[in-house]
Design a protein around this motif. Structure first.
Motif, short mmCIF file in Angstrom:
data_model
loop_
_atom_site.label_atom_id
_atom_site.label_comp_id
_atom_site.label_asym_id
_atom_site.label_seq_id
_atom_site.Cartn_x
_atom_site.Cartn_y
_atom_site.Cartn_z
N LYS A 121 105.61 51.80 129.55
CA LYS A 121 104.50 50.95 129.11
C LYS A 121 104.06 49.99 130.21
N GLY A 122 105.03 49.39 130.90
CA GLY A 122 104.69 48.46 131.98
C GLY A 122 103.98 49.16 133.12
N VAL A 123 104.41 50.37 133.42
CA VAL A 123 103.75 51.16 134.47
C VAL A 123 102.31 51.43 134.07
N PHE A 124 102.13 51.91 132.83
CA PHE A 124 100.77 52.24 132.41
C PHE A 124 99.86 51.01 132.39
N ASN A 125 100.35 49.91 131.85
CA ASN A 125 99.51 48.72 131.76
C ASN A 125 98.97 48.31 133.12
N ASN A 126 99.84 48.32 134.12
CA ASN A 126 99.43 47.87 135.45
C ASN A 126 98.67 48.95 136.22
N ALA A 127 99.09 50.21 136.08
CA ALA A 127 98.36 51.30 136.74
C ALA A 127 96.97 51.45 136.14
N GLY A 128 96.90 51.36 134.82
CA GLY A 128 95.60 51.48 134.15
C GLY A 128 94.64 50.39 134.60
N GLN A 129 95.13 49.17 134.63
CA GLN A 129 94.26 48.07 135.03
C GLN A 129 93.91 48.12 136.52
N ALA A 130 94.85 48.55 137.34
CA ALA A 130 94.55 48.70 138.77
C ALA A 130 93.44 49.74 138.97
N TRP A 131 93.58 50.89 138.30
CA TRP A 131 92.56 51.94 138.42
C TRP A 131 91.23 51.51 137.80
N ASN A 132 91.29 50.92 136.61
CA ASN A 132 90.07 50.50 135.92
C ASN A 132 89.22 49.58 136.79
N HIS A 133 89.89 48.65 137.44
CA HIS A 133 89.13 47.66 138.21
C HIS A 133 88.54 48.24 139.49
#
Length: 201
Positions: free
Chosen positions: A69-81
């Motif tokens: 979950k921690g990986v996804f939250n940060n990877a998702g937001q990094a990619w999204n931005h």
């Protein structure tokens, strides 16, 4: 891009999006919030198979897994931005070509598509994103929480509006729908969005 993942520079200066997104918002949003996602992500993937993956691949493989979950939250937001900032480069442009044709087919009109993105974003409870995506050959909107995006749901992202308060509160306070509308009309490079659509079809 593989680990260690690095924050890309903005494709324009920090006043480029003003007054819709002011300089202070850009500085905080990119230099603090976006940078933090990378700083938190890298230690989480170091020494794992994900360290050799692209950021997009990390998003896909980590979604929906409780232990990641921690990986996804940060990877998702990094990619999204990264996606978010890039869709504004080149300046605002009108909707045309295949994108216009599909907007009219799937939403009734270009204005109908814009309204759907605004309404989807306004309906996100708390923090999240309003996305225009290609799913099963159709244009759809997706209102998602946290750092989710169409990649996690098997769709192709075309346009993404950040509706976390840090994205708009200094400039629009609690007027989230007004912010989304102005971003769509005054900042998004719809030619860039159209190119992404053409590539995905």
């Amino acid at each position: 891009m593989a680990a260690p993942f690095e924050l890309p520079a903005l494709p324009y200066d920090d006043t480029y999006l003003a007054p819709v997104i002011g300089q202070q918002t850009v500085q905080l949003h990119h230099g603090k919030h976006h940078a933090t996602y990378f700083a938190k992500l890298n230690p989480l993937v170091e020494g794992t198979d994900m360290a050799d993956m692209s950021l997009e691949e990390v998003v896909r493989v980590s979604f929906g897994k409780a232990d990641l979950k921690g990986v996804f939250n940060n990877a998702g937001q990094a990619w999204n931005h990264i996606f978010y900032w890039n869709q504004f480069a080149g300046g605002a442009s009108g909707v045309s070509g295949k994108l216009k044709e599909m907007a009219e087919r799937d939403f009734g009109s270009v204005d109908g598509m814009m309204d759907a993105i605004v309404n989807t974003g306004a309906g996100v409870f708390g923090s999240g994103w309003s996305w225009l995506a290609l799913s099963d050959g159709k244009l759809v909107t997706q209102g998602v929480p946290g750092g989710e995006n169409p990649l996690a749901h098997g769709a192709t992202p075309l346009c993404g509006i950040d509706v976390w308060e840090h994205a708009y509160y200094l400039d629009y306070q609690n007027r989230r729908p007004d912010h989304i509308k102005d971003v769509l009309e005054k900042l998004v490079n719809w030619s860039w969005v159209g190119e992404r659509l053409e590539e995905a079809l």
